[in-house]
Design a protein around this motif. Structure first.
Motif, PDB file in Angstrom:
ATOM      1  N   SER A  36       0.785  -1.226  -0.115  1.00 54.65           N
ATOM      2  CA  SER A  36      -0.081  -0.246   0.054  1.00 54.65           C
ATOM      3  C   SER A  36       0.760   1.359  -0.046  1.00 54.65           C
ATOM      4  O   SER A  36       0.462   2.209  -0.757  1.00 54.65           O
ATOM      5  CB  SER A  36      -1.007  -0.084   1.210  1.00 54.65           C
ATOM      6  N   GLY A  37       1.993   1.189   0.721  1.00 53.95           N
ATOM      7  CA  GLY A  37       2.815   2.601   0.895  1.00 53.95           C
ATOM      8  C   GLY A  37       3.489   2.752  -0.512  1.00 53.95           C
ATOM      9  O   GLY A  37       3.644   3.917  -1.130  1.00 53.95           O
ATOM     10  N   THR A  42       3.782   5.864  -5.727  1.00 56.81           N
ATOM     11  CA  THR A  42       3.620   5.919  -7.270  1.00 56.81           C
ATOM     12  C   THR A  42       2.583   6.893  -7.756  1.00 56.81           C
ATOM     13  O   THR A  42       2.753   7.384  -8.671  1.00 56.81           O
ATOM     14  CB  THR A  42       3.361   4.438  -7.697  1.00 56.81           C
ATOM     15  N   CYS A  43       1.340   6.730  -6.953  1.00 54.80           N
ATOM     16  CA  CYS A  43       0.596   7.677  -7.459  1.00 54.80           C
ATOM     17  C   CYS A  43       0.927   9.227  -7.386  1.00 54.80           C
ATOM     18  O   CYS A  43       0.746  10.034  -8.012  1.00 54.80           O
ATOM     19  CB  CYS A  43      -1.003   7.449  -6.698  1.00 54.80           C
ATOM     20  N   LEU A  44       1.488   9.341  -6.071  1.00 58.99           N
ATOM     21  CA  LEU A  44       1.750  10.940  -5.854  1.00 58.99           C
ATOM     22  C   LEU A  44       2.959  11.356  -6.939  1.00 58.99           C
ATOM     23  O   LEU A  44       2.856  12.600  -7.386  1.00 58.99           O
ATOM     24  CB  LEU A  44       2.739  10.907  -4.490  1.00 58.99           C
ATOM     25  N   ALA A  49       4.554  14.272 -11.585  1.00 59.28           N
ATOM     26  CA  ALA A  49       4.846  14.622 -12.954  1.00 59.28           C
ATOM     27  C   ALA A  49       4.032  14.952 -14.027  1.00 59.28           C
ATOM     28  O   ALA A  49       4.470  15.788 -14.877  1.00 59.28           O
ATOM     29  CB  ALA A  49       5.407  13.183 -13.328  1.00 59.28           C
ATOM     30  N   ILE A  50       2.810  14.845 -13.954  1.00 59.12           N
ATOM     31  CA  ILE A  50       1.765  15.164 -14.711  1.00 59.12           C
ATOM     32  C   ILE A  50       1.580  16.770 -14.642  1.00 59.12           C
ATOM     33  O   ILE A  50       1.539  17.311 -15.398  1.00 59.12           O
ATOM     34  CB  ILE A  50       0.294  14.726 -14.384  1.00 59.12           C
TER      35      ILE A  50
END
Length: 54
Positions: A36-37, A42-44, A49-50
């Motif tokens: 989960s961490g 990765t989402c952050l 980056a976007i």
């Protein structure tokens, strides 16, 4: 506080005989990895980056 209720803990154990000994075993507990961490990290990174490249 101590409860009288029995709690069943399900653990995965790996039991191996110890070489060179009689009736002795090594017990290794298999642990599940907590991803989960890493998923949140990765989402952050993807959001940053976007935001940086747009």
């Amino acid at each position: 506080m101590i409860s009288d209720k029995a709690v069943e803990i399900k653990r995965k154990l790996k039991i191996e005989p110890i070489k060179g000994s009689y009736n002795s075993y090594a017990v290794h507990e298999k642990e599940k990895r907590d991803w989960s961490g890493n998923i949140y990290l990765t989402c952050l990174v993807a959001i940053l980056a976007i935001a940086f490249f747009t």
